[in-house]
Design an enzyme around this catalytic site. Structure first.
Site, short mmCIF file in Angstrom:
data_model
loop_
_atom_site.label_atom_id
_atom_site.label_comp_id
_atom_site.label_asym_id
_atom_site.label_seq_id
_atom_site.Cartn_x
_atom_site.Cartn_y
_atom_site.Cartn_z
N GLY A 14 0.85 -1.19 0.00
CA GLY A 14 0.00 0.00 0.00
C GLY A 14 0.88 1.24 0.00
O GLY A 14 2.11 1.14 -0.18
N ALA A 44 -5.73 1.66 -1.94
CA ALA A 44 -6.33 1.87 -3.25
C ALA A 44 -7.83 2.16 -3.16
O ALA A 44 -8.42 2.72 -4.08
CB ALA A 44 -6.10 0.64 -4.12
N GLU A 114 -14.21 17.77 5.91
CA GLU A 114 -14.85 16.51 6.34
C GLU A 114 -15.10 16.58 7.84
O GLU A 114 -14.63 17.50 8.53
CB GLU A 114 -13.95 15.31 5.98
CG GLU A 114 -13.90 15.03 4.49
CD GLU A 114 -12.92 13.93 4.09
OE1 GLU A 114 -12.30 13.33 4.98
OE2 GLU A 114 -12.77 13.71 2.89
N HIS A 230 -16.88 3.04 10.09
CA HIS A 230 -17.39 4.09 9.21
C HIS A 230 -18.90 3.92 9.14
O HIS A 230 -19.39 2.80 8.98
CB HIS A 230 -16.77 3.95 7.82
CG HIS A 230 -16.93 5.17 6.98
ND1 HIS A 230 -18.15 5.55 6.45
CD2 HIS A 230 -16.04 6.12 6.58
CE1 HIS A 230 -17.99 6.67 5.77
NE2 HIS A 230 -16.72 7.05 5.83
N ARG A 276 -17.58 10.65 13.37
CA ARG A 276 -17.84 9.38 12.71
C ARG A 276 -18.36 8.31 13.68
O ARG A 276 -19.25 7.54 13.34
CB ARG A 276 -16.51 8.92 12.11
CG ARG A 276 -16.65 8.00 10.97
CD ARG A 276 -15.30 7.82 10.33
NE ARG A 276 -15.07 8.78 9.26
CZ ARG A 276 -13.99 8.78 8.49
NH1 ARG A 276 -13.05 7.89 8.67
NH2 ARG A 276 -13.86 9.67 7.54
N HIS A 334 -13.51 -0.03 9.69
CA HIS A 334 -12.89 0.84 8.68
C HIS A 334 -11.40 1.06 8.92
O HIS A 334 -10.61 1.03 7.98
CB HIS A 334 -13.63 2.17 8.70
CG HIS A 334 -13.19 3.16 7.67
ND1 HIS A 334 -13.21 2.88 6.32
CD2 HIS A 334 -12.73 4.44 7.78
CE1 HIS A 334 -12.78 3.93 5.65
NE2 HIS A 334 -12.46 4.88 6.51
N ARG A 369 -9.39 8.08 14.76
CA ARG A 369 -8.64 8.84 13.75
C ARG A 369 -9.50 9.94 13.13
O ARG A 369 -10.67 9.73 12.82
CB ARG A 369 -8.18 7.88 12.65
CG ARG A 369 -7.49 8.56 11.49
CD ARG A 369 -7.06 7.57 10.44
NE ARG A 369 -8.18 6.84 9.86
CZ ARG A 369 -8.91 7.27 8.85
NH1 ARG A 369 -8.68 8.44 8.31
NH2 ARG A 369 -9.89 6.52 8.38
C1 SIN Z 1 -14.45 8.84 3.81
O1 SIN Z 1 -14.20 9.33 2.72
O2 SIN Z 1 -15.55 8.92 4.32
C2 SIN Z 1 -13.36 8.11 4.53
C3 SIN Z 1 -12.18 8.96 4.70
C4 SIN Z 1 -11.25 8.47 5.76
O3 SIN Z 1 -11.43 7.36 6.25
O4 SIN Z 1 -10.37 9.23 6.14
#
Ligand code: SIN
Length: 481
Positions: A14, A44, A114, A230, A276, A334, A369
């Site tokens: 990765g 990816a 975000e 997630h 999240r 996630h 995170r």
């Molecule tokens: C997302 O795009 O929702 C995930 C982004 C991330 O895990 O940092």
């Protein structure tokens, strides 16, 4: 058994593994990965971008604050500072490697926002296809780099130790042929553990194999209880589910229940863009109570082919059109904040063994995170580790060698039961009784495969952390729902 010797072996292809290999130049590196063609990394699939304080009025300081807040201040403050300060240079380095980030009409980098970020500071490449763009660019560089030898189609199954130091790795290919690579430094860049769960955004190879290898050899692990879920993956049949990026909610998508009512109503001041873990628990709860949860992305404007090509393609492949209908959602495992305990230089507690990216825990992510800090950390950490290894002196010594084996894998037919066990007991909402019962199952069957022993260690850490913190929610100990 063939034996080769070279300075550095990196297990995992990765972005963390590739950044390490590139930065180690001119020291010769053998880069190993399980897929014959080097595909299959979680990098990816990453739909988020890279967080970097590049906007007017933004600062590394503010990025640090947001990272600490998301991590419930369980982070190592010095590690967070390093990461946030390294972010702008990391973006610049990626551009120099050929990554083309999305730009606005004025030619400047487009900065998105975000969950958990107090500023517009996320750069993307190809809309929601940033991870794929990074993998493509770094792979081209790695393939052209004379100091890197790539070997696909092999699994690292044992570490070679001499006088308490890791001095090599044994790999096995699909036909059962084994090779030994002796090296002064063995780097684990093997990703996370999401594939140990019944539902995940990770690829099947993200099963904690590197972590299990390190732990079997006696390397210290850290923060194993912290697994990020997630909230919005497409709820279709399967194990590795398509992610519906958080950026969709940033662009106007709404979370609703089966009756079309707002799912997050009165739950959090940030509503659909609440942290999240809060959203994941709400979606989990709605589904556990027999209801359903949906992401209505029909309000999202603009060209989906430019902004969300990955999401659009995944939904259409499942017969769903996100531009016209709400999408059924489920939380998914996630990201693992825990991993092989390392310092910022990737050094584990075992001399000669290093870890980087999601396989490692250097304290940067804390208990949860912050969005778009993981690709950043994988690249910045890989570059830092590679440069340190390039400068390291070769290790001399002539002691007795011994092998530390990861051990046999769980029979394939037993994996679904383990994944379901972790999903139920070690998911977004946990309680002491379920954790104890799951731990007992794993303890009683620990000799059936390394996955069981790893699951036992994860469950132990979850049991020992009795209070809720960050992504670790103990319903029996006051988890904020
Ligand atoms: C997302 O795009 O929702 C995930 C982004 C991330 O895990 O940092």
């Amino acid at each position: 058994m063939r034996r080769t010797r070279l300075p550095i072996v990196v297990v995992g292809s990765g972005v963390a593994g590739m950044a390490t290999a590139l930065a180690a130049a001119p020291a010769p590196v053998r880069l190993l990965c399980r897929a014959p063609d080097g595909s299959g990394s979680a990098s990816a699939l990453a739909q988020g971008g890279i967080a970097a304080a590049l906007g007017t009025g933004d600062s590394a300081e503010a990025h640090v604050r947001d990272t600490l807040e998301a991590g419930a201040c369980h982070n190592d403050a010095a590690a967070v500072r390093w990461l946030c300060e390294a972010a702008p240079a990391t973006v610049a380095w990626l551009e120099a490697q050929g990554v083309v980030f999305d730009r606005g009409p004025d030619g400047g980098l487009q900065l998105g926002r975000e969950g958990g970020h107090g500023a517009f500071r996320i750069v993307h490449a190809g809309g929601d296809a940033t991870g794929a763009a990074l993998v493509r660019a770094l792979r081209a560089k790695v393939q052209a780099a004379p100091h890197v030898q790539w070997r696909g189609g092999v699994d690292a199954e044992a570490l070679l130790l001499r006088d308490g130091r890791v001095v090599g790795v044994r790999v096995r290919d699909a036909r059962g042929r084994q090779d030994v690579i002796e090296a002064a430094a063995v780097v684990l860049a093997t990703g996370g553990i999401g594939a140990l769960y019944a539902h995940t955004s990770n690829p099947p190879g993200a099963d904690g194999a590197g972590l299990a290898l390190a732990m079997a050899a006696g390397a210290a692990a850290r923060d194993l209880e912290f697994v990020q879920f997630h909230p919005t993956a497409l709820a279709v049949a399967g194990h590795s589910l398509p992610l519906l990026t958080e950026a969709l909610r940033g662009a106007g998508a709404r979370l609703v229940d089966g009756a079309g009512e707002p799912l997050m109503r009165d739950l959090h001041p940030l509503g659909d863009l609440a942290p999240r873990d809060v959203v994941a628990r709400r979606v989990w709860q709605a589904r556990q109570q027999g209801g359903s949860a949906w992401l209505d992305a029909t309000p999202v404007e603009g060209d989906w082919h430019d902004r969300f090509p990955t999401v659009l393609a995944a939904c259409l492949a499942h017969g769903l059109d996100p531009r016209r209908e709400p999408l059924p959602i489920t939380p998914v495992a996630h990201f693992h904040m825990g991993g092989v305990a390392t310092g910022l230089d990737g050094r584990s507690s075992l001399p000669g063994l290093y870890a980087v990216g999601e396989a490692a825990c250097n304290g940067v992510h804390g208990a949860n995170r912050l969005a778009s800090n993981s690709l950043l950390e994988a690249v910045a950490g890989g570059r830092r580790l590679g440069a340190a290894l390039a400068a390291a002196a070769p290790v001399a010594g002539q002691g007795t060698h011994r092998w530390s084996e990861r051990g046999a894998s769980l029979p394939r037919e037993n994996l679904p039961a383990l994944r379901e066990l972790l999903w139920r007991a070690a998911g977004p909402v946990r309680d002491g009784v379920a954790l104890r019962e799951a731990w007992r199952v794993c303890a009683a069957t620990a000799d059936t495969g390394w996955q069981m022993r790893l699951a036992k260690a994860l469950l132990r850490a979850m049991r020992l952390r009795r209070r809720s913190l960050g992504a670790h929610c103990r319903e029996d100990r006051g988890c904020p729902m």
